[in-house]
Design an enzyme around this catalytic site. Structure first.
Site, PDB file in Angstrom:
ATOM      1  N   ASN A 513      53.668  57.217  36.181  1.00  0.00           N
ATOM      2  CA  ASN A 513      54.300  56.834  34.929  1.00  0.00           C
ATOM      3  C   ASN A 513      53.488  57.263  33.707  1.00  0.00           C
ATOM      4  OD1 ASN A 513      56.049  55.193  33.140  1.00  0.00           O
ATOM      5  ND2 ASN A 513      54.252  53.876  32.988  1.00  0.00           N
ATOM      6  N   GLU A 514      54.126  57.966  32.789  1.00  0.00           N
ATOM      7  CA  GLU A 514      53.558  58.288  31.464  1.00  0.00           C
ATOM      8  C   GLU A 514      52.178  58.935  31.578  1.00  0.00           C
ATOM      9  OE1 GLU A 514      53.912  54.359  29.668  1.00  0.00           O
ATOM     10  OE2 GLU A 514      55.755  54.942  28.664  1.00  0.00           O
ATOM     11  N   LEU A 515      52.048  59.897  32.495  1.00  0.00           N
ATOM     12  CA  LEU A 515      50.737  60.510  32.695  1.00  0.00           C
ATOM     13  C   LEU A 515      50.519  61.677  31.735  1.00  0.00           C
ATOM     14  CD1 LEU A 515      50.719  60.357  36.606  1.00  0.00           C
ATOM     15  CD2 LEU A 515      49.624  58.779  35.003  1.00  0.00           C
ATOM     16  N   SER A 563      56.331  61.220  35.099  1.00  0.00           N
ATOM     17  CA  SER A 563      57.429  60.853  34.217  1.00  0.00           C
ATOM     18  C   SER A 563      56.680  60.344  33.002  1.00  0.00           C
ATOM     19  CB  SER A 563      58.226  59.671  34.710  1.00  0.00           C
ATOM     20  OG  SER A 563      58.505  59.636  36.039  1.00  0.00           O
ATOM     21  N   ASP A 596      60.551  59.741  25.967  1.00  0.00           N
ATOM     22  CA  ASP A 596      60.126  58.360  26.195  1.00  0.00           C
ATOM     23  C   ASP A 596      59.856  57.867  24.781  1.00  0.00           C
ATOM     24  OD1 ASP A 596      58.057  56.334  26.316  1.00  0.00           O
ATOM     25  OD2 ASP A 596      57.471  56.967  28.322  1.00  0.00           O
TER      26      ASP A 596
END
Ligand SMILES: *[C@@H]1O[C@H](CO)[C@@H](O)[C@H](O)[C@H]1NC(C)=O
Ligand SMILES: *[C@@H]1O[C@H](CO)[C@@H](O)[C@H](O)[C@H]1NC(C)=O
Ligand SMILES: *[C@@H]1O[C@H](CO)[C@@H](O)[C@H](O)[C@H]1NC(C)=O
Ligand SMILES: *[C@@H]1O[C@H](CO)[C@@H](O)[C@H](O)[C@H]1NC(C)=O
Length: 964
Positions: A513-515, A563, A596
């Site tokens: 997530n959000e890497l 993501s 995002d």
């Protein structure tokens, strides 16, 4: 005799045949129902072990049950326990602690997380000393354990997400009494700290590790949100959270512990759209305990829903590795029907029966899986000449294709539905997923940093047509890359990829997530000198380690390391790692990847030029309060006011220790954002009764949340027909983990917030949506469709003042249109500076309706789609609202409510129901004109009021905020 539930491998097959071999055990029928229950968590269903040439000693003994003790000698605690379980759950049942979810108990119960807990079995009296080998098999241990059998050390474990199995034959041979199994769980927060403090341990620049409550989660392989998140508590539970077994084997027996089924089009490669003309490949690979033997084979039988055999025979190209057996076959396209997601076609499923056979074609073991035939691809390919010619901006695609078709992904983000997974039942997930389907959603992003989804969750998604975007459990941190950590991750990933691959609902694997969008940017900002090293480490874990595991086990599933990201720069299967990420390597004017978006400046909430333009939106949102009914489940009556200490401290946006700062102001900031947004956009309540005031405030924050999400969803969906060719929208977040202010649309007990109704409305196939630029006065209305063929119809426009009097505003009263497949079309264009000249803008409302004829995908039936939307040029905080004179009645005969507006326009009409039931209305959060009424049915999900909730239903509209 031990109360452990036994089953022979044969007993699992068919109750009738198994009965005899069960006779030696007293609990045959119980056994079977337990087995049924266990199936939900098991990697596969083992249905029989036929007796091979030699008599078989194979038995699988479930350790599940209540014959366990949980203890901590130094705290002098010992309580009856269960398996599967987690310490908090047994301590609560044993009345050692209060309800973990009540009040501020997650702070008060920190000592539980900081202690060691031992699960001890009753003596295992009925183990068979004639077995050739005996194994312990654990499907999940959370997380740090030291396992002892008969007083001897068996092993230590350190990964919540791995399946562990140990040969204990020798320990049992030297055991002089009935063996006792004991599992000591160390404290995960303490161990994480100890690992972080090791000399030479890796560190990262400031801000890379998002600390919520307990720090150092990135060093351990445990549900990351167990250490706190901005929507949840930090219990850091410990315990044997998934089923465990003793497996006894005779010399020629095997026990299947996991298995992979991969179904793809011949020639298909990961991340690339396959040729839909090709036949299907069925690839099967089983992992087993027992002796390897290269002479075994696999026979298969594929049955449709009528139990008609569609295809059968031996698998070919058998390969036998150490504890692994693999085979493959071709299934002609025309033999099977396709599986489709919700709204796009039927969810056709097949039963696949598999038999592992010896060299004489005699069955050693059978298993079955439910499968579906579909291709699902994440297309990140370069925008083609053909796409450019259609007006699509250059760059790369970022969208999903089902069975070769582009489609619009509509959905939300799933988080762990409970801080204790052992409390998550199949019934709860089914209820939640039925709400997803009722909400017109076809995809959930199962957010990483929770736990890998149980099989029953994929099973329900297979049945209901919900695509599950799945992720490896990493997020909002960067991770160590020492060999031991990478080996541990490899075992975890291999097990999980193989366990769930057969589910047609499995849509995608993301690394975490959000890497790329967040974590790597934080490095660039706070430690640019470390960027090259940390980028290489990122690639080592999320490309070099995980890509070979996904691509090596499955050809049917796409993978991306993060993501959110800008997608790949290159996909080349001749490279050792075929994926090369784009990162910030962008050409101006081109569009790449996913978005995002969070913006807590509510002044910009309805300014659509502030929303991101991308190919897909995987996260966006704003938090709101849960309902009064939910608060009452979790906090005392005296704490029911907006900024009570208990509410402030339960709010984790921003977390008390969050984002590497430690202060209480953070949580007031999150509360303040909701307050300011409510004041800015709506009349806010000021009621004499403090509970009524609190409830109305909670409600108003929910109106803002829903309004803001609707605005963004309209924008993203309109993007399907614009240069960004935007093809997906997954809001943050589907549901709550407990009762607190969050981004959720569904509260902890299943009650829908306003958001879930509004999302359901704006996720309909054809919608009408207004777009207003407050600065220029430009005003446009679009019709957007995600059908796969064009639709034609009429849009109607009618202006009123708030009393409901029609206004003669100079715009067309209707427009006919045709909207293309997954496209958008302009149906009204004006400028408010012109059309509203001479009108009071605070006393103007436009009601827009659309009616269009079209066909759902994979349907021949022409049908009419309708949608209504409304627009007001100024904030509702300054609107000249009038008392709409709402009336509510209920008919026992039709089981419907009737709501009418008698005196004026009613905005945000809301039907509310009391505590004790969970249900949803056919429609809610709508607009009513004077003289209009709506009949509204409902669907009850649970009811502890014996139907009395009906009498407690109330109706209100925004005007009620202005009454004392
Ligand atoms: C708690 O568990 C850890 C890890 O298993 C172990 O190292 C430690 O000695 C245990 N402490 C106690 C008091 O048992
Ligand atoms: C198909 O077979 C299964 C297993 O034997 C059984 O449970 C199911 O009811 C059968 N279905 C039909 C439609 O006959
Ligand atoms: C083994 O038996 C199955 C039926 O149970 C049959 O389909 C298959 O062809 C047989 N395999 C061989 C190699 O004879
Ligand atoms: C079996 O292997 C051969 C040789 O590698 C290959 O040509 C064939 O396509 C394989 N069969 C299947 C069903 O995959």
């Amino acid at each position: 005799m031990s109360a452990y539930k036994h089953k022979t491998c044969l007993a699992v097959a068919l109750v009738v045949f198994a009965a005899f071999s069960c006779l030696e055990f007293s609990t045959c029928s119980v056994q079977f129902s337990l087995t049924q229950k266990m199936r939900r968590w098991s990697p596969q269903i083992v249905i029989s072990l036929a007796v091979a040439a030699a008599p078989s000693a194979c038995r699988v003994i479930e350790l599940s049950g209540s014959d366990w003790t949980l203890s901590n000698p130094s705290l002098n605690i010992s309580v009856p326990a269960k398996l599967p379980s987690q310490a908090h759950v047994d301590l609560f049942a044993g009345q050692v602690i209060g309800d973990p979810y009540f009040g501020l108990n997650d702070f008060n119960l920190r000592w539980v997380a900081r202690s060691n807990w031992t699960y001890t079995s009753a003596p295992l009296t009925s183990l068979n000393s004639d077995a050739t080998s005996t194994h312990l098999l654990f499907n999940g241990l959370d997380t740090f354990t030291s396992i002892e059998l008969c007083g001897k050390h068996v092993a230590s474990t350190n990964n919540q997400f791995r399946q562990y199995f140990f040969d204990v034959t020798e320990i049992l041979a030297s055991c002089t009494e009935s063996p006792v199994l004991s599992i000591n769980f160390g404290s995960a927060p303490e161990i994480a700290n100890a690992i972080a403090a090791q000399p030479g341990q890796e560190t990262w620049p400031f801000g890379v590790e998002m600390v919520y409550e307990f720090p150092n989660r990135q060093f351990i392989r445990k549900e990351q949100s167990d250490f706190g998140w901005d929507w949840g508590p930090a219990f850091a539970p410990a315990g044997p959270w998934l089923p465990a077994f003793v497996v006894e084997l005779g010399a020629s027996d095997i026990h299947v512990r996991n298995s992979l089924v991969d179904i793809y089009r011949l020639g298909q490669l990961n991340n690339l759209p396959p040729d839909q003309e090709q036949p299907w490949v069925l690839n099967v690979s089983v992992d087993y305990l027992g002796q390897s033997d290269s002479n075994r084979g696999i026979n298969y039988r594929l049955l449709d829903s009528e139990n008609i055999t569609v295809s059968s025979g031996p698998l070919s190209n058998i390969t036998a590795g150490d504890g692994v057996l693999t085979g493959t076959t071709i299934i002609p396209s025309e033999s099977v029907d396709l599986w489709w997601p919700n709204g796009l076609g039927p969810q056709t499923l097949y039963r696949l029966e598999l038999e592992i056979v010896d060299s004489g074609n005699k069955t050693i073991v059978s298993l079955e899986k439910r499968v579906g035939f579909r291709t699902i691809v994440l297309n990140e390919g370069v925008i083609t000449e053909e796409q450019l010619a259609q007006g699509i901006a250059p760059g790369n695609n970022w969208h999903f294709e089902i069975n070769g078709h582009e489609f619009y992904a509509k959905g939300s983000n799933f988080i762990p539905p409970d801080a204790f997974w052992v409390r998550v039942t199949e019934a709860r997930i089914r209820e939640l997923f039925e709400a997803v389907v009722a909400g017109n959603q076809n995809m959930l992003r199962v957010w990483s940093s929770g736990a890998y989804s149980p099989d029953f969750m994929y099973d329900i998604a297979d049945e209901l047509g919900i695509l599950l975007w799945s992720e490896f459990e990493f997020g909002d941190a960067l991770y160590p890359v020492d060999p031991e950590f990478l080996d541990n991750v490899s075992e975890e990933a291999t097990y999980q990829v193989r366990r769930v691959n057969h589910h047609p609902s499995l849509a995608f694997w993301a690394g975490g997530n959000e890497l790329e969008n967040l974590e790597l940017s934080i490095v660039q900002e706070n430690g640019p000198d470390q960027y090259p090293r940390l980028l290489a480490e990122y690639e080592k874990l999320f490309l070099e380690t995980l890509v070979p595991i996904v691509f090596g086990n499955s050809k049917s599933i796409s993978y991306a390391p993060s993501s959110t990201s800008n997608g790949y720069l290159e996909l080349d299967f001749s490279l050792p790692i075929p994926l090369v990420e784009r990162y910030d390597n962008k050409t101006p004017g081109s569009i790449y990847g996913e978005t995002d978006y969070y913006n807590y400046n509510s002044a910009l909430a309805f300014n659509f030029s502030s929303y991101p333009v991308g190919r897909f939106s995987n996260e966006f949102g704003y938090h709101s309060m849960p309902s009064l009914q939910s608060w009452r489940q979790a906090i005392s009556e005296e704490d029911l006011y907006f900024n009570s200490t208990v509410i402030l401290l339960r709010n984790r946006h921003y977390p008390p220790g969050g984002l590497n700062t430690s202060n209480f102001e953070n949580t007031t900031k999150g509360m303040g954002e909701m307050t300011v947004a409510a004041q800015r956009w709506y009349p806010v309540p000021d009621k004499q009764d403090s509970i009524a005031n609190f409830s109305a405030w909670c409600h108003t924050t929910q109106i803002f949340q829903a309004d803001f999400y609707q605005s963004q969803i309209m924008f993203y969906r309109r993007g399907s027909g614009r240069r960004e060719r935007q093809l997906g929208c997954l809001y943050w977040q589907l549901e709550d983990i407990w009762q607190t202010p969050t981004w959720a649309g569904i509260e902890y007990d299943g009650r829908w917030k306003i958001l879930h109704y509004v999302a359901r409305d704006i996720y309909q196939p054809i919608i009408i949506s207004p777009f207003f630029n407050r600065t220029t006065g430009d005003f446009e209305v679009y019709v957007t469709s995600d059908l796969w063929t064009s639709a034609s119809g009429i849009a109607d426009f009618a202006w009123y003042d708030w009393s409901g009097k029609p206004l003669e505003i100079d715009t067309p009263s209707s427009a006919t249109f045709t909207v293309g497949a997954i496209n958008t079309t302009l149906v009204l264009k004006a400028n408010t500076n012109d059309i509203l000249k001479g009108f009071d803008p605070t006393n103007v409302i436009l009601v827009a309706n659309v009616s269009a004829d079209g066909k759902l995908p994979n349907s021949d039936k022409q049908q009419t789609f309708t949608h209504e939307n409304w627009f007001h040029p100024t904030s509702l905080a300054s609107a000249k609202l009038v008392d709409p004179g709402l009336e509510l009645s209920y008919s026992k005969e039709t089981q419907k409510f009737t709501v009418s507006a008698t005196k004026g326009v009613a905005a945000w009409v809301w039907l509310d129901y009391p505590e004790g039931a969970v249900l949803y209305f056919d429609e809610n959060a709508f607009l009513l004109l004077p003289g209009q009424s709506k009949e509204i049915g409902y669907t009850v999900k649970s009811d502890k009021t014996s139907g009395a909730w009906v009498d407690g239903v109330t109706v209100r509209s925004l005007w009620d905020n202005t009454t004392p």
